[in-house]
Design a protein around this motif. Structure first.
Motif, short mmCIF file in Angstrom:
data_model
loop_
_atom_site.label_atom_id
_atom_site.label_comp_id
_atom_site.label_asym_id
_atom_site.label_seq_id
_atom_site.Cartn_x
_atom_site.Cartn_y
_atom_site.Cartn_z
N GLY A 1 0.67 -1.20 0.01
CA GLY A 1 0.04 -0.03 0.00
C GLY A 1 0.93 1.34 -0.02
O GLY A 1 0.19 2.21 -0.23
N ARG A 2 1.86 1.15 0.17
CA ARG A 2 3.00 2.40 0.33
C ARG A 2 3.57 2.70 -0.86
O ARG A 2 4.04 3.70 -1.31
CB ARG A 2 4.17 2.20 1.26
CG ARG A 2 3.85 1.90 2.56
CD ARG A 2 5.03 1.26 3.47
NE ARG A 2 5.49 0.18 2.64
CZ ARG A 2 6.42 -0.56 3.05
NH1 ARG A 2 7.40 -0.11 4.14
NH2 ARG A 2 6.62 -1.82 2.49
N VAL A 3 3.23 1.58 -1.89
CA VAL A 3 3.96 1.76 -3.29
C VAL A 3 2.74 2.18 -4.41
O VAL A 3 1.59 1.75 -4.31
CB VAL A 3 4.38 0.56 -3.61
CG1 VAL A 3 4.98 0.70 -5.11
CG2 VAL A 3 5.72 0.45 -2.87
N SER A 4 2.83 3.27 -5.14
CA SER A 4 1.96 3.53 -6.28
C SER A 4 2.86 3.36 -7.72
O SER A 4 3.99 3.39 -7.76
CB SER A 4 1.50 4.72 -6.17
OG SER A 4 2.09 5.78 -6.24
N TRP A 5 2.02 3.19 -8.66
CA TRP A 5 2.24 2.77 -9.85
C TRP A 5 1.88 3.77 -10.72
O TRP A 5 0.77 4.50 -10.74
CB TRP A 5 1.70 1.22 -10.57
CG TRP A 5 2.26 0.07 -9.91
CD1 TRP A 5 2.23 -0.16 -8.57
CD2 TRP A 5 2.99 -0.81 -10.67
NE1 TRP A 5 2.94 -1.31 -8.45
CE2 TRP A 5 3.47 -1.89 -9.67
CE3 TRP A 5 3.60 -1.13 -11.83
CZ2 TRP A 5 4.09 -2.94 -10.12
CZ3 TRP A 5 4.15 -2.21 -12.36
CH2 TRP A 5 4.47 -2.90 -11.27
N ALA A 6 2.51 4.37 -11.68
CA ALA A 6 2.21 5.18 -12.90
C ALA A 6 1.72 4.20 -14.15
O ALA A 6 2.48 3.51 -14.67
CB ALA A 6 3.33 6.16 -13.32
N VAL A 7 0.73 4.65 -14.85
CA VAL A 7 -0.03 3.60 -16.02
C VAL A 7 -0.31 4.79 -16.92
O VAL A 7 -0.87 5.99 -16.48
CB VAL A 7 -1.20 2.74 -15.51
CG1 VAL A 7 -1.45 2.00 -16.81
CG2 VAL A 7 -0.69 1.95 -14.28
N ILE A 8 0.29 4.57 -18.07
CA ILE A 8 -0.10 5.29 -19.33
C ILE A 8 -1.65 5.06 -19.76
O ILE A 8 -2.08 4.18 -19.71
CB ILE A 8 0.78 5.23 -20.56
CG1 ILE A 8 0.64 6.25 -21.74
CG2 ILE A 8 0.42 3.79 -21.13
CD1 ILE A 8 1.75 6.19 -22.73
N THR A 9 -2.38 6.25 -19.96
CA THR A 9 -3.65 6.16 -20.28
C THR A 9 -3.87 6.04 -21.99
O THR A 9 -2.77 6.16 -22.70
CB THR A 9 -4.54 7.32 -19.95
OG1 THR A 9 -3.98 8.53 -20.68
CG2 THR A 9 -4.67 7.51 -18.36
N GLU A 10 -4.98 5.98 -22.45
CA GLU A 10 -5.17 5.97 -23.88
C GLU A 10 -4.98 7.41 -24.23
O GLU A 10 -4.44 7.42 -25.41
CB GLU A 10 -6.61 5.46 -24.22
CG GLU A 10 -6.75 5.12 -25.69
CD GLU A 10 -5.74 4.20 -26.20
OE1 GLU A 10 -4.98 4.52 -27.43
OE2 GLU A 10 -5.21 3.20 -25.59
#
Length: 154
Positions: free
Chosen positions: A90-99
């Motif tokens: 829960g301390r980690v977040s991801w970055a994800v590219i959107t359309e």
């Protein structure tokens, strides 16, 4: 004498990097959909398929290492990236590219690539690019035959 040449080569790398990046940034800013720093982040996210942990993204981007967290927040507000919590930590977040991010990357890629050709490749004589690539990959501690991640998005 060899050390002086080495120091002169280092200075030349810095001067060339600064001049090329400034020129490419100008072109991308004028004709692309995103800034060069945003393009760098989007390119890394696109190559990762499922996104990247913020720490991994910070290690992979080339142009904006120290500002990645702030850049990602700006890109989230622009709809180019979304954050996803890590299901295992829960301390980690991801970055994800959107359309929308993929679309902006595709639209900016031709400007970026043309600008690299104009402000870098066109200024080298035959064979110099390969010599530079091999030497600089060695300095970076990377294999000289490492495959290119590709600058043109799918």
């Amino acid at each position: 004498m060899a050390e002086e040449v080495g120091i002169a080569a280092w200075r030349a790398v810095l001067l060339a990097h600064s001049a090329a990046v400034r020129a490419i940034e100008r072109d991308v800013q004028r004709h692309g959909q995103v800034s060069l720093s945003w393009y760098d982040v989007l390119l890394e996210l696109r190559h990762s398929d499922g996104g990247l942990r913020m720490q991994d993204l910070s290690e992979r981007v080339v142009l904006s290492r120290t500002r990645v967290s702030r850049l990602v927040e700006e890109m989230v507000r622009a709809g180019l990236v979304r954050r996803r919590p890590d299901p295992d930590d829960g301390r980690v977040s991801w970055a994800v590219i959107t359309e929308t991010g993929r679309s902006a990357l595709r639209a900016t890629a031709p400007v970026y690539l043309d600008s690299i050709r104009t402000h870098f490749v066109a200024r080298l004589e035959d064979g110099e690019a390969e010599v530079l690539r091999r030497a600089l990959m060695r300095v970076a501690g990377r294999p000289a035959d490492e495959p290119l991640p590709g600058a043109a998005p799918r």
